[in-house]
Design a protein around this motif. Structure first.
Motif, short mmCIF file in Angstrom:
data_model
loop_
_atom_site.label_atom_id
_atom_site.label_comp_id
_atom_site.label_asym_id
_atom_site.label_seq_id
_atom_site.Cartn_x
_atom_site.Cartn_y
_atom_site.Cartn_z
N MET A 178 68.80 33.31 101.27
CA MET A 178 67.83 32.53 102.02
C MET A 178 68.33 31.12 102.33
O MET A 178 67.81 30.46 103.22
CB MET A 178 66.52 32.44 101.23
N ILE A 179 69.34 30.66 101.60
CA ILE A 179 69.85 29.33 101.83
C ILE A 179 71.05 29.41 102.76
O ILE A 179 71.85 30.33 102.70
CB ILE A 179 70.23 28.66 100.49
N ARG A 180 71.15 28.45 103.64
CA ARG A 180 72.27 28.41 104.59
C ARG A 180 72.92 27.04 104.53
O ARG A 180 72.24 26.03 104.60
CB ARG A 180 71.78 28.67 105.99
N LEU A 191 75.47 24.21 106.04
CA LEU A 191 76.00 23.77 107.32
C LEU A 191 77.44 23.32 107.14
O LEU A 191 77.76 22.61 106.20
CB LEU A 191 75.17 22.60 107.86
N GLY A 192 78.30 23.71 108.02
CA GLY A 192 79.68 23.25 107.99
C GLY A 192 80.55 24.05 107.03
O GLY A 192 80.09 24.88 106.26
N LYS A 193 81.83 23.76 107.09
CA LYS A 193 82.81 24.45 106.28
C LYS A 193 82.86 23.81 104.88
O LYS A 193 82.70 22.61 104.73
CB LYS A 193 84.18 24.33 106.96
N ARG A 194 83.10 24.64 103.88
CA ARG A 194 83.22 24.13 102.52
C ARG A 194 84.56 23.41 102.37
O ARG A 194 85.60 23.95 102.73
CB ARG A 194 83.17 25.30 101.54
N ASN A 195 84.50 22.20 101.84
CA ASN A 195 85.75 21.48 101.60
C ASN A 195 85.66 20.75 100.28
O ASN A 195 84.61 20.29 99.86
CB ASN A 195 86.07 20.50 102.73
N THR A 196 86.79 20.68 99.59
CA THR A 196 86.86 19.97 98.33
C THR A 196 87.68 18.72 98.54
O THR A 196 88.63 18.72 99.33
CB THR A 196 87.51 20.84 97.24
N PRO A 197 87.35 17.63 97.84
CA PRO A 197 88.12 16.40 98.02
C PRO A 197 89.57 16.60 97.57
O PRO A 197 89.85 17.32 96.62
CB PRO A 197 87.41 15.37 97.16
N SER A 198 90.48 15.95 98.27
CA SER A 198 91.89 16.10 97.93
C SER A 198 92.23 15.35 96.65
O SER A 198 93.10 15.77 95.90
CB SER A 198 92.77 15.59 99.08
N GLN A 199 91.57 14.23 96.37
CA GLN A 199 91.82 13.49 95.15
C GLN A 199 90.48 13.09 94.52
O GLN A 199 89.57 12.64 95.22
CB GLN A 199 92.63 12.22 95.42
#
Length: 119
Positions: free
Chosen positions: A12-14, A16-24
């Motif tokens: 049910m949850i959506r 937004l946008g692509k998943r990204n992890t911080p580089s540092q």
């Protein structure tokens, strides 16, 4: 007989946008924002000298019989005093912050499940 279709589960949850992890990520220790001193202790030993939990943690070795708290009388561990503006029990607070006594009407309402309010 009716045949049911197997439906694919759709969350049910959506997001937004692509998943990204911080580089540092900064993993250096820092003081908690709500700490009173806003600084880290220099060592664990210095922290233990000032800390209190059910009594002073910096008890002398002769007060700790057997290497644990409880091996000696509580009096041997030293005084337990609240700091300025701190209280251990609600009854030590100023009168305006203490618990109010129950009135007979409130006791009757609780005992009757609230029915006495409408009777």
């Amino acid at each position: 007989m009716n045949v049911t279709r197997a439906l694919a589960r759709q969350p049910m949850i959506r997001f937004l946008g692509k998943r990204n992890t911080p580089s540092q990520v900064d993993h250096t220790p820092h003081a908690h924002p709500a700490s009173p001193t806003h600084e880290l202790p220099s060592s664990f030993k210095s922290y233990r000298q000032k800390a209190q939990q059910h009594g002073p943690l910096n008890a002398t070795p002769r007060a700790l019989v057997g290497g644990h708290i409880g091996g000696a009388a509580g009096k041997a561990l030293g005084p337990i005093e609240a700091g300025k503006g701190m209280y251990f029990d609600r009854s030590e607070l100023p009168e305006r912050f203490q618990r109010l006594s129950w009135t007979q009407a409130e006791i009757d309402a609780i005992e009757s499940g609230g029915a006495s309010l409408f009777a």
